[in-house]
Design a protein around this motif. Structure first.
Motif, PDB file in Angstrom:
ATOM      1  N   THR A  27      37.299 -60.731 -43.063  1.00 18.08           N
ATOM      2  CA  THR A  27      38.486 -59.902 -43.226  1.00 18.08           C
ATOM      3  C   THR A  27      38.835 -59.828 -44.704  1.00 18.08           C
ATOM      4  N   PHE A  28      39.145 -58.622 -45.179  1.00 16.96           N
ATOM      5  CA  PHE A  28      39.578 -58.474 -46.568  1.00 16.96           C
ATOM      6  C   PHE A  28      40.529 -57.297 -46.690  1.00 16.96           C
ATOM      7  N   TYR A  29      41.323 -57.336 -47.744  1.00 20.87           N
ATOM      8  CA  TYR A  29      42.270 -56.260 -48.007  1.00 20.87           C
ATOM      9  C   TYR A  29      41.626 -55.268 -48.956  1.00 20.87           C
ATOM     10  N   HIS A  30      41.601 -54.000 -48.575  1.00 17.65           N
ATOM     11  CA  HIS A  30      41.000 -52.935 -49.385  1.00 17.65           C
ATOM     12  C   HIS A  30      42.127 -52.274 -50.189  1.00 17.65           C
ATOM     13  N   THR A  35      44.369 -50.993 -46.787  1.00 13.84           N
ATOM     14  CA  THR A  35      44.058 -51.291 -45.395  1.00 13.84           C
ATOM     15  C   THR A  35      43.453 -52.686 -45.281  1.00 13.84           C
ATOM     16  N   LEU A  36      43.601 -53.251 -44.082  1.00 17.00           N
ATOM     17  CA  LEU A  36      42.940 -54.509 -43.754  1.00 17.00           C
ATOM     18  C   LEU A  36      41.632 -54.149 -43.060  1.00 17.00           C
ATOM     19  N   VAL A  37      40.524 -54.621 -43.592  1.00 16.41           N
ATOM     20  CA  VAL A  37      39.203 -54.318 -43.046  1.00 16.41           C
ATOM     21  C   VAL A  37      38.651 -55.591 -42.409  1.00 16.41           C
ATOM     22  N   THR A  38      38.159 -55.459 -41.187  1.00 15.87           N
ATOM     23  CA  THR A  38      37.523 -56.578 -40.499  1.00 15.87           C
ATOM     24  C   THR A  38      36.115 -56.158 -40.121  1.00 15.87           C
ATOM     25  N   LYS A  39      35.156 -56.988 -40.479  1.00 19.15           N
ATOM     26  CA  LYS A  39      33.760 -56.719 -40.140  1.00 19.15           C
ATOM     27  C   LYS A  39      33.221 -57.930 -39.379  1.00 19.15           C
ATOM     28  N   THR A  40      32.523 -57.654 -38.288  1.00 17.73           N
ATOM     29  CA  THR A  40      31.872 -58.712 -37.521  1.00 17.73           C
ATOM     30  C   THR A  40      30.407 -58.749 -37.934  1.00 17.73           C
ATOM     31  N   GLN A  54      42.789 -51.515 -40.253  1.00 19.54           N
ATOM     32  CA  GLN A  54      44.181 -51.498 -39.817  1.00 19.54           C
ATOM     33  C   GLN A  54      45.075 -51.153 -41.003  1.00 19.54           C
ATOM     34  N   HIS A  55      46.084 -50.327 -40.755  1.00 19.28           N
ATOM     35  CA  HIS A  55      47.068 -49.961 -41.770  1.00 19.28           C
ATOM     36  C   HIS A  55      48.344 -50.762 -41.526  1.00 19.28           C
ATOM     37  N   GLY A 122      54.550 -53.542 -48.629  1.00 18.09           N
ATOM     38  CA  GLY A 122      54.357 -53.546 -47.188  1.00 18.09           C
ATOM     39  C   GLY A 122      53.221 -52.593 -46.865  1.00 18.09           C
ATOM     40  N   GLU A 123      53.265 -51.426 -47.503  1.00 21.95           N
ATOM     41  CA  GLU A 123      52.102 -50.529 -47.487  1.00 21.95           C
ATOM     42  C   GLU A 123      51.154 -51.008 -48.586  1.00 21.95           C
TER      43      GLU A 123
END
Length: 159
Positions: A27-30, A35-40, A54-55, A122-123
């Motif tokens: 998980t990292f913040y772009h 956005t929050l990016v999650t990669k499996t 996710q926004h 927050g955004e």
């Protein structure tokens, strides 16, 4: 007192396989699109098998983010108080985040409670730092917010 719950059981197909599947969620913040990016990632193949965005979600801050926020604050005119308090405590100039122990909290905007430059917190990824001199006192920086997305530093309105 409630009894402790049993740990979740692996899915049947996972236990039936000769070697259970090994995967990790990264998980990292772009910062470019906030956005929050999650990669499996399949740890056996090294390949990304799933990805999600996710926004409006703010994960806990990393050490690197706290250090970057401190670097921006040290370089900004609003960091003068932090640098003065550090010099009072140590007799030395504050030039790097490495000289501090850093904790931080995600800051979210509250309508009308901050200067307009922080309305997007927050955004955007924003941080309130809680710096401490190594082997020394805490330094009060609660009124300062660093917007890591916009790379700006601002002071909260006094209530």
């Amino acid at each position: 007192i409630r009894p402790a719950r049993a740990p979740p059981r692996p899915e049947e197909e996972e236990t039936a396989a000769p070697t259970p599947r090994r995967e990790a969620d990264v998980t990292f913040y772009h910062y470019l699109n906030n956005t929050l990016v999650t990669k499996t990632v399949n740890l056996d193949t090294g390949k990304v098998e799933d990805s999600g965005v996710q926004h409006g979600v703010q994960p806990p801050l990393s050490r690197a983010e706290n250090a970057e926020a401190a670097a921006l604050l040290i370089a900004d005119p609003l960091g003068a108080g932090l640098k003065a308090d550090y010099k009072d405590a140590t007799g030395r100039e504050l030039t790097s985040p490495d000289q501090l122990l850093l904790n931080g909290a995600v800051y979210r905007a509250t309508p009308g409670a901050q200067p307009a430059v922080l309305d997007t917190c927050g955004e955007h990824r924003c941080v309130r730092l809680f710096p401490k001199v190594k082997n020394g006192p805490w330094i009060d920086a609660r009124s300062i917010v660093v917007d890591l997305s916009a790379r700006k530093v601002a002071q909260l309105k006094r209530g």
